[in-house]
Design an enzyme around this catalytic site. Structure first.
Site, short mmCIF file in Angstrom:
data_model
loop_
_atom_site.label_atom_id
_atom_site.label_comp_id
_atom_site.label_asym_id
_atom_site.label_seq_id
_atom_site.Cartn_x
_atom_site.Cartn_y
_atom_site.Cartn_z
N HIS A 49 -9.53 1.96 4.87
CA HIS A 49 -8.55 1.76 5.28
C HIS A 49 -8.27 2.69 6.87
O HIS A 49 -9.33 3.66 6.65
CB HIS A 49 -7.69 2.56 4.37
CG HIS A 49 -6.07 2.10 5.15
ND1 HIS A 49 -5.48 3.37 6.14
CD2 HIS A 49 -4.76 1.08 4.72
CE1 HIS A 49 -4.34 3.10 6.03
NE2 HIS A 49 -3.53 1.63 5.73
N GLU A 61 -5.38 -4.71 10.66
CA GLU A 61 -5.24 -3.64 10.47
C GLU A 61 -5.07 -2.81 12.27
O GLU A 61 -5.91 -2.32 12.25
CB GLU A 61 -4.89 -3.03 9.63
CG GLU A 61 -4.33 -3.72 8.21
CD GLU A 61 -3.54 -2.57 7.54
OE1 GLU A 61 -2.51 -2.26 7.10
OE2 GLU A 61 -4.98 -1.58 6.90
N SER A 89 3.47 -1.65 10.68
CA SER A 89 4.80 -2.06 11.21
C SER A 89 5.06 -3.50 10.46
O SER A 89 6.25 -3.70 11.36
CB SER A 89 5.12 -2.01 12.25
OG SER A 89 4.69 -0.41 12.70
N GLU A 121 -6.72 5.02 7.88
CA GLU A 121 -6.29 6.05 7.03
C GLU A 121 -7.91 6.94 6.73
O GLU A 121 -7.86 7.73 6.79
CB GLU A 121 -5.28 6.66 6.49
CG GLU A 121 -4.15 6.44 7.19
CD GLU A 121 -3.19 5.75 6.66
OE1 GLU A 121 -2.49 5.97 5.38
OE2 GLU A 121 -2.29 5.11 7.99
N GLY A 159 2.10 2.57 10.94
CA GLY A 159 3.41 3.37 10.49
C GLY A 159 3.67 3.87 11.88
O GLY A 159 4.33 5.21 12.17
N ASN A 208 0.62 -1.37 -0.10
CA ASN A 208 0.02 -0.47 -0.31
C ASN A 208 0.63 0.93 0.13
O ASN A 208 1.54 1.47 0.69
CB ASN A 208 -0.79 0.28 1.10
CG ASN A 208 -1.49 1.04 1.03
OD1 ASN A 208 -1.57 2.13 0.69
ND2 ASN A 208 -2.72 1.33 2.55
N LYS A 258 0.08 3.99 -0.43
CA LYS A 258 -0.76 5.39 -0.19
C LYS A 258 0.27 6.81 -0.87
O LYS A 258 -0.31 6.39 -1.91
CB LYS A 258 -0.27 5.82 1.80
CG LYS A 258 -0.38 4.84 2.57
CD LYS A 258 0.25 4.41 4.07
CE LYS A 258 -0.17 3.32 4.43
NZ LYS A 258 -0.51 3.31 6.15
P1 PGA Z 1 2.89 0.47 8.11
O1 PGA Z 1 1.26 0.84 6.80
O2 PGA Z 1 2.78 -0.38 7.08
O3 PGA Z 1 3.72 1.97 7.50
O4 PGA Z 1 2.29 0.24 9.07
C1 PGA Z 1 0.41 -0.55 6.89
C2 PGA Z 1 -1.19 -0.22 6.58
O5 PGA Z 1 -1.44 1.38 6.31
O6 PGA Z 1 -1.74 -0.79 5.44
#
Ligand code: PGA
Length: 250
Positions: free
Chosen positions: A97, A169, A213, A99, A175, A10, A12
């Protein structure tokens, strides 16, 4: 390992067109033939059209969008529809997601509408679910997961055979550089399995991913959990080296 698995990148709101091409050109040079895991790259909407052509150039790779709109067509300035994604050969789409839920105010009901449109299309969904830190601390994780899954699948008739990915998640792990522990993931993936087992999903293939992460140091431990079928990777998917390091472990 022999289970069907997925390694989803992803990106983003990262990578412009040139950077995306540079990445795929690098990926093209890597021999992926020994690993049977499916790679799904989710770039920006803008680059999807050009990048899907790499399906012909790299075996075992596919592409997904990071979002789609909840209506099939019409006066929705700036939005992208399911049929637009279908028409360029996109096969997957990330729904819900965190976000989008937290920053852009998407509700469970918005996600349910998207899920229905996607289910009825040629696309396959990657549904993201997970609890916030506060919900975790208040021991509401299973209630949250149940609400998110049940609402998303509420109006699906499950007549079509589909591949559906559900990415667990935890919001607090995304993140942050701190993945959930193997014990927590094992426990929460079991909860998710139980919720799904109570829905009559007929012939759909449902695969469970972990996201939050994931990196080259924790991937193989997390993937050793029986019910984990792969990863949704943000930060570590942005460099081909760190993405490949994870991919090699599944
Ligand atoms: P990350 O993001 O690996 O940076 O934690 C995962 C995601 O947002 O799907």
């Amino acid at each position: 390992m022999n289970k069907t698995s997925f390694c989803v990148a992803n990106w983003k709101m990262n990578k412009d067109f040139n950077e995306s091409i540079f990445y795929l050109e690098k990926l093209k040079k890597i021999d992926l033939s020994e690993n049977k895991s499916n790679i799904i790259i989710c770039p920006s909407y803008l680059d999807l059209h050009e990048l899907v052509k790499y399906k012909e150039k790299i075996k075992g790779i596919d592409f997904g969008a990071q979002n789609v709109f909840s209506e099939p067509k019409g006066s929705f300035t700036g939005e992208i529809s399911v049929s637009m994604l279908e028409s360029i050969g996109c096969k997957w789409v990330i729904l819900g997601h965190s976000e989008r839920r937290v920053v852009l105010g998407e509700t469970d009901l918005d996600i349910a509408k998207k899920m229905k449109l996607v289910y009825e299309s040629k696309l396959n969904p990657i549904l993201c679910i997970g609890e916030s830190l506060l919900e975790k601390e208040q021991k509401e994780t299973s209630v949250v997961l149940k609400r998110q899954i049940n609402t998303a699948f509420n109006s699906i008739d499950f007549k079509k055979n589909k591949n559906i990915l559900i990415a667990y998640e935890p919001v607090w792990a995304i993140g942050t550089g701190v993945a959930a522990s193997v014990a927590d993931i094992t426990n929460n993936i079991k909860i998710i399995k139980n919720i799904i087992n109570n829905i009559d999903t007929k012939d759909c293939n449902i695969y469970l991913l972990y996201g939050g992460s994931v990196d080259g140091n924790n991937a193989s431990n997390i993937f050793s959990i029986n019910e984990v079928d792969g990863f949704l990777i943000g930060t570590a998917s942005l460099s081909i080296e760190s993405f490949y390091k994870i991919y090699r472990q599944i």
